[in-house]
Design an enzyme around this catalytic site. Structure first.
Site, PDB file in Angstrom:
ATOM      1  N   ASP A 150      -4.868   7.577  -1.416  1.00  0.00           N
ATOM      2  CA  ASP A 150      -5.788   6.718  -0.670  1.00  0.00           C
ATOM      3  C   ASP A 150      -7.194   6.793  -1.243  1.00  0.00           C
ATOM      4  O   ASP A 150      -7.638   7.843  -1.717  1.00  0.00           O
ATOM      5  CB  ASP A 150      -5.805   7.113   0.801  1.00  0.00           C
ATOM      6  CG  ASP A 150      -4.513   6.748   1.507  1.00  0.00           C
ATOM      7  OD1 ASP A 150      -3.984   5.666   1.235  1.00  0.00           O
ATOM      8  OD2 ASP A 150      -4.030   7.560   2.315  1.00  0.00           O
TER       9      ASP A 150
ATOM     10  N   HIS B 181       2.071   4.445  -2.955  1.00  0.00           N
ATOM     11  CA  HIS B 181       2.176   5.887  -2.717  1.00  0.00           C
ATOM     12  C   HIS B 181       3.542   6.400  -3.162  1.00  0.00           C
ATOM     13  O   HIS B 181       3.650   7.389  -3.886  1.00  0.00           O
ATOM     14  CB  HIS B 181       2.026   6.187  -1.224  1.00  0.00           C
ATOM     15  CG  HIS B 181       0.632   6.128  -0.694  1.00  0.00           C
ATOM     16  ND1 HIS B 181      -0.432   6.746  -1.308  1.00  0.00           N
ATOM     17  CD2 HIS B 181       0.130   5.531   0.419  1.00  0.00           C
ATOM     18  CE1 HIS B 181      -1.529   6.522  -0.601  1.00  0.00           C
ATOM     19  NE2 HIS B 181      -1.219   5.790   0.449  1.00  0.00           N
TER      20      HIS B 181
ATOM     21  N   HIS C  63       0.845  -1.210   0.000  1.00  0.00           N
ATOM     22  CA  HIS C  63       0.000   0.000   0.000  1.00  0.00           C
ATOM     23  C   HIS C  63       0.874   1.250   0.000  1.00  0.00           C
ATOM     24  O   HIS C  63       0.664   2.173  -0.802  1.00  0.00           O
ATOM     25  CB  HIS C  63      -0.911  -0.027   1.228  1.00  0.00           C
ATOM     26  CG  HIS C  63      -1.765   1.187   1.393  1.00  0.00           C
ATOM     27  ND1 HIS C  63      -3.092   1.217   1.038  1.00  0.00           N
ATOM     28  CD2 HIS C  63      -1.483   2.429   1.879  1.00  0.00           C
ATOM     29  CE1 HIS C  63      -3.589   2.419   1.290  1.00  0.00           C
ATOM     30  NE2 HIS C  63      -2.625   3.168   1.814  1.00  0.00           N
ATOM     31  N   GLU C  64       1.876   1.283   0.892  1.00  0.00           N
ATOM     32  CA  GLU C  64       2.733   2.462   0.982  1.00  0.00           C
ATOM     33  C   GLU C  64       3.676   2.565  -0.216  1.00  0.00           C
ATOM     34  O   GLU C  64       4.006   3.672  -0.655  1.00  0.00           O
ATOM     35  CB  GLU C  64       3.534   2.435   2.290  1.00  0.00           C
ATOM     36  CG  GLU C  64       2.681   2.450   3.553  1.00  0.00           C
ATOM     37  CD  GLU C  64       1.742   3.637   3.618  1.00  0.00           C
ATOM     38  OE1 GLU C  64       2.088   4.711   3.080  1.00  0.00           O
ATOM     39  OE2 GLU C  64       0.649   3.512   4.188  1.00  0.00           O
TER      40      GLU C  64
END
Length: 947
Positions: free
Chosen positions: A180, A173, A169-170
């Site tokens: 998000d 980014h 998830h990170e």
């Protein structure tokens, strides 16, 4: 990228650039990638750097958990990207504060260069994994942040999911610039069919509204907002496979939202920042996917390999130019003043420092000395050059060679060392030592003086991960001292680091004064020094007052007449508050007077306020702007409402000042995240520009933020399993104490240098449009729609635009792909305000209430939803890009249960009750009537019988 930076748009130096490029092509691939961060080769990511902060306590489980996290993440990422990418080689940087354990020695790795950092300092959201994103959609972030508690406490996986899933998830980014897909501030919305929906992606993820006492109907939880005590709890078992950027903790979620699963209506940051594009669309359009294809076969990728490296002794060598060109414009004097201050105040204790000089040949002036006392510092200062050579020729490679000889004396190699190269020479043969520099394991920080330096010198810094600075030949510039003040060990231990609180330089007339104040906040105050420098033979008259009124005069300063500097060191912790200084020019002619103030943290455990300055790219061609960023924080808490100003000094033009803002508009993508930004495009000339930023934070006005928008893995409050609600432990929010929020502060930080090319001579043509509006919001009030946004400028985010073009549509596709065919809103009475001003505009969307809109596919569609977007236009009809798309529900039928207001619900219940009472009363009357008739009939019959 190398070719772009090294072949500038000017003829001079093109031969040197070509030679430099030829050398780079001849180098091995491994050396070429040095200093360039994470690389994707053959579907695998190499050189990912994870760094542990020196303040983190040693724990034998931390490194195994990091390895396990990234190993799991590699397989999860490989499948989520359809067999495209995985993690191959990872380096973990162990702090020098941990015990040695046969770790490899660092080369050019350092904490400040890490892609992933592990630190004890929590942000406002406690243990939330966090990615610092400061650019727009599709742009790389700066780093991923984990706390040791997140990596060690297995209980947290209940709310975040497995660590490997969180890492992916990170990583999305950081690497691909997606955002998000949840929104804690807007947890639900009304969709196009007038249905209340939870903000999520995909919409197929199921759950239940939960009130304080358990599950409840949707209408009990929602009026216009979620009622207090209500939440939406997701089912632990799902069929939906997307999305990782929404809720990676769900076991069924194994992919990113794509065109078929993306929820374009959800009011989340991904839709706002990426123009309603899905995360998978953004990812597949990245540079990573331009050059990688799915791996053939069904086999999994190999597991990642990990290298553990540990920082050793801090080793620095000053490599100083003493050619005759250093005599011009007081270059040697300014170098002496800055190097003396660096050795006395900036470089950290226990650092090994040496000095080498060069003109046509290199020379070692001082072998390594470890700094343990002030006498060690003074000894090194005695080896600084006092005169220049008679030779104008500069041989930078000979200077670097001597620098390597100095640092190699300690351990036989230059691994982990830093060379500070200061030069004003034009050396076209710098490519001759490129291979030596790249293979040395040393980091090169470059400080360039004047405009005659070879154009590609800074590539040495860029390729080794060093900083680069430019010092213009201006008497009233303090950029030399600013550059030396910015250079730190890079360990990440800010409690050992020196902070610059003041940097002022001014040409002062005879018998006139330079007077100012500097704020000393209570988080700093140790090892505080005030440095005064001047141009003439004698010092100015100095008066310094602390917040309690104690005065220091010229005689209290330690004066070095040879270097024309005077320094006052405060032995105890400097008093917090305003310090006032006055420099009186007692000389008979004008001269440049300068004041520099530095200090260190006053106590361990309380991080001082910091400012980190950087630009989006350090080389650009006109008319592309440079975006300047300043990250202002206290630990990981963003500082809001500070006054942040950038000072830009071109080679041969006037100095410019530019205010930076954290308002979520223009160059600043997220409001109140502590990152202040602005476009810079007022290019005066071709060549180098020096950058520094000053931050002032007034007491009683600004306080650190207690929340941060976006870029966090979501913490799930609980799940519904087999019909039962299972809540996770509440997430801990960590705030700063009242004492930590009090008081003001001031900081100065150099942002290095950047270069611009192809700047036209004379007045510039108008080629700068208004910037894109990124914070458009739409709110329905009765029959009207009110829009809110921040005004752009005539040129990007400066000045005043000429007009707005507002269009609306029932079709998301129309407003997104065919803006000019959407319905035009009348804005004849709307005049743009100054850039940065909050705009409000209200209109009546009657066209949507009275009929259907023709759709692009030829069909008609009844819709309760409209989409609105804006373009701004300047005086020369240059238009901005389309804004983010806002959406709003036009009207809500009375029979729509979820959309009834609280008063409406009460009215409905009252009417229902009255109706029931009416029916009961009517029934009683009818029964009474029938019984009464029956009684009368019986009475009459009985009477007849009696007769």
């Amino acid at each position: 990228r190398l070719v772009y930076n090294m072949i500038p748009g000017k003829d001079t130096g093109s031969v040197c650039s070509l030679k430099f490029l030829t050398l780079l092509v001849a180098l091995s691939a491994e050396l070429l990638y040095l200093g360039d961060g994470v690389q994707l080769r053959d579907n695998g990511y190499d050189d990912l750097l994870v760094a542990i902060n020196p303040q983190v306590s040693e724990d034998q489980n931390l490194i195994p958990n990091i390895k396990e996290m990234i190993t799991e993440a590699s397989y999860y990422l490989f499948n989520a990207t359809k067999r495209r990418v995985f993690f191959r080689n990872i380096k973990i940087l162990i702090p020098a504060t941990w015990k040695a354990n046969n770790y490899s020695q660092v080369k050019q790795e350092s904490y400040v260069k890490a892609n992933v950092i592990v630190t004890d300092w929590c942000g406002p959201r406690g243990n939330d994994p966090y990615t610092l994103q400061y650019k727009g959609c599709g742009k790389e972030g700066k780093y991923i942040h984990f706390t040791p508690n997140f990596l060690l406490n297995d209980d947290l996986t209940a709310g975040y999911g497995s660590r490997g899933r969180v890492f992916v998830h990170e990583w999305a980014h950081l690497r691909w610039g997606v955002f998000d897909e949840y929104n804690n501030e807007k947890p639900f919305y009304v969709n196009e069919r007038n249905q209340v929906k939870v903000t999520r992606c995909s919409s197929d993820i199921t759950g239940t509204f939960v009130c304080e006492k358990g599950p409840c109907p949707q209408e009990k939880c929602i009026s216009k907002l979620f009622k207090e005590g209500c939440s939406f709890i997701y089912n632990s078992t799902q069929n939906a496979t997307a999305s990782i950027m929404f809720m990676q903790s769900l076991s069924s979620v194994v992919e990113f939202c794509n065109a078929s699963t993306h929820n374009q209506e959800a009011p989340n940051l991904q839709n706002q920042m990426c123009s309603l594009r899905s995360t998978w669309d953004v990812i597949t359009n990245s540079a990573d996917f331009d050059h990688s294809f799915p791996m053939i076969g069904t086999e999994s990728p190999p597991p990642p390999t990990f290298s553990l490296v540990q920082a050793g002794d801090k080793v620095v060598c000053l490599v100083l130019d003493i050619s005759s060109k250093m005599e011009e414009a007081d270059r040697l004097l300014r170098l002496q003043q800055a190097a003396e201050f660096y050795l006395m105040q900036i470089v950290e204790f226990q650092t090994f420092v040496g000095i080498a000089t060069f003109s046509s040949k290199g020379q070692i002036r001082s072998q390594l000395h470890q700094i343990n006392t002030d006498d060690d510092r003074k000894l090194l200062i005695s080896y600084l050059p006092t005169t220049v050579s008679t030779e104008a020729e500069t041989n930078i490679c000979s200077g670097l060679k001597k620098g390597f000889e100095v640092v190699e004396k300690l351990n036989g190699k230059a691994y982990g060392s830093a060379l500070i190269l200061v030069t004003s020479g034009d050396d076209e043969h710098i490519g001759n030592c490129l291979l030596t520099v790249l293979s040395s394991g040393s980091t090169i920080h470059s400080i360039v003086l004047g405009s005659s330096v070879v154009e590609n010198l800074e590539e040495l810094s860029q390729l080794t991960g060093g900083l680069k600075f430019f010092v213009p030949d201006k008497s009233n510039s303090n950029s030399m001292i600013d550059a030396f003040s910015r250079i730190s060990s890079g360990t990440g231990d800010i409690f050992q680091q020196s902070f610059q609180l003041e940097s002022t330089a001014q040409n002062v007339k005879p018998h006139h004064q330079l007077k100012n104040t500097v704020t000393m906040d209570n988080s700093v105050g140790n090892d505080t020094a005030f440095l005064v420098t001047w141009q003439t033979s004698g010092p100015p008259e100095i008066l310094l007052s602390d917040p309690k009124g104690r005065k220091y005069h010229t005689d209290d300063f330690i004066t070095n007449l040879a270097f024309q500097s005077a320094r006052l060191w405060i032995p105890e912790t400097a008093k917090a508050g305003l310090w006032t200084y006055t420099l009186n020019n007692t000389h008979h002619s004008s001269q440049a007077l300068k004041m520099t103030v530095t200090s260190r943290a006053s106590r361990t455990g309380t991080p001082p306020a910091t400012v980190d300055v950087f630009v989006e790219r350090d080389s650009t061609h006109f008319p592309h702007p440079v975006i300047i960023y300043a990250n202002v924080r206290k630990g990981f808490y963003p500082i809001l409402n500070a006054t942040v100003a950038a000072t830009i000094e071109p080679e041969n033009a006037d100095t410019m000042t530019l205010r930076l803002f954290d308002d979520g508009a223009g160059a600043d993508i997220i409001k109140n995240d502590g990152i202040y930004s602005r476009y810079f495009f007022s290019f005066a000339i071709n060549g180098r520009y020096s950058l520094k930023v000053q931050v002032n934070h007034s007491p009683g006005i600004s306080t650190p933020a207690q929340s941060i928008s976006g870029s966090h893995a979501v913490y799930v409050p609980g799940y519904i399993t087999n019909g039962n609600i299972q809540m996770n432990a509440p997430r801990k929010s960590v705030g700063l104490s009242e004492e930590e929020q009090k008081g003001g502060f001031s900081r100065i930080s150099s942002g290095g240098s950047f270069t611009t090319w192809k700047v036209p001579a004379g007045p510039h043509p108008d080629v700068f449009p208004p910037c894109k509006i990124i914070d458009l919001e739409a709110v329905k009030t009765e029959e009207e729609v009110t829009l809110f946004w921040t005004a752009p400028g005539e040129d990007f985010d400066q000045g005043q635009a000429n007009s707005y073009e507002i269009r609306m549509s029932k079709s998301l596709q129309t407003i997104q792909d065919n803006f000019n065919n959407a319905i035009l809103v009348n804005t004849s009475k709307l005049n743009p305000q100054q850039a940065g001003t909050k705009e409000i505009y209200t209109f009546l969307p009657k066209l949507f209430i009275n009929g259907s809109e023709h759709q692009p596919n030829g069909e008609t569609q009844e819709s309760h939803r409209i989409y609105v977007a804006i373009k701004a236009m300047d005086r020369n009809s240059l238009k901005s890009a389309i804004s983010n798309i806002a959406q709003v529900s036009l009207f809500i039928p009375l029979n729509s249960g979820p959309e009834l207001t609280r008063d409406g619900l009460i009215l409905k219940r009252v009417l229902t009750a009255m109706g029931l009472i009416g029916i009961i009363c009517f029934t009683i009357i009818v029964i009474h009537y029938i019984l009464n008739r029956k009684w009368r009939a019986n009475k009459k019959e009985n009477g007849s019988k009696l007769l």
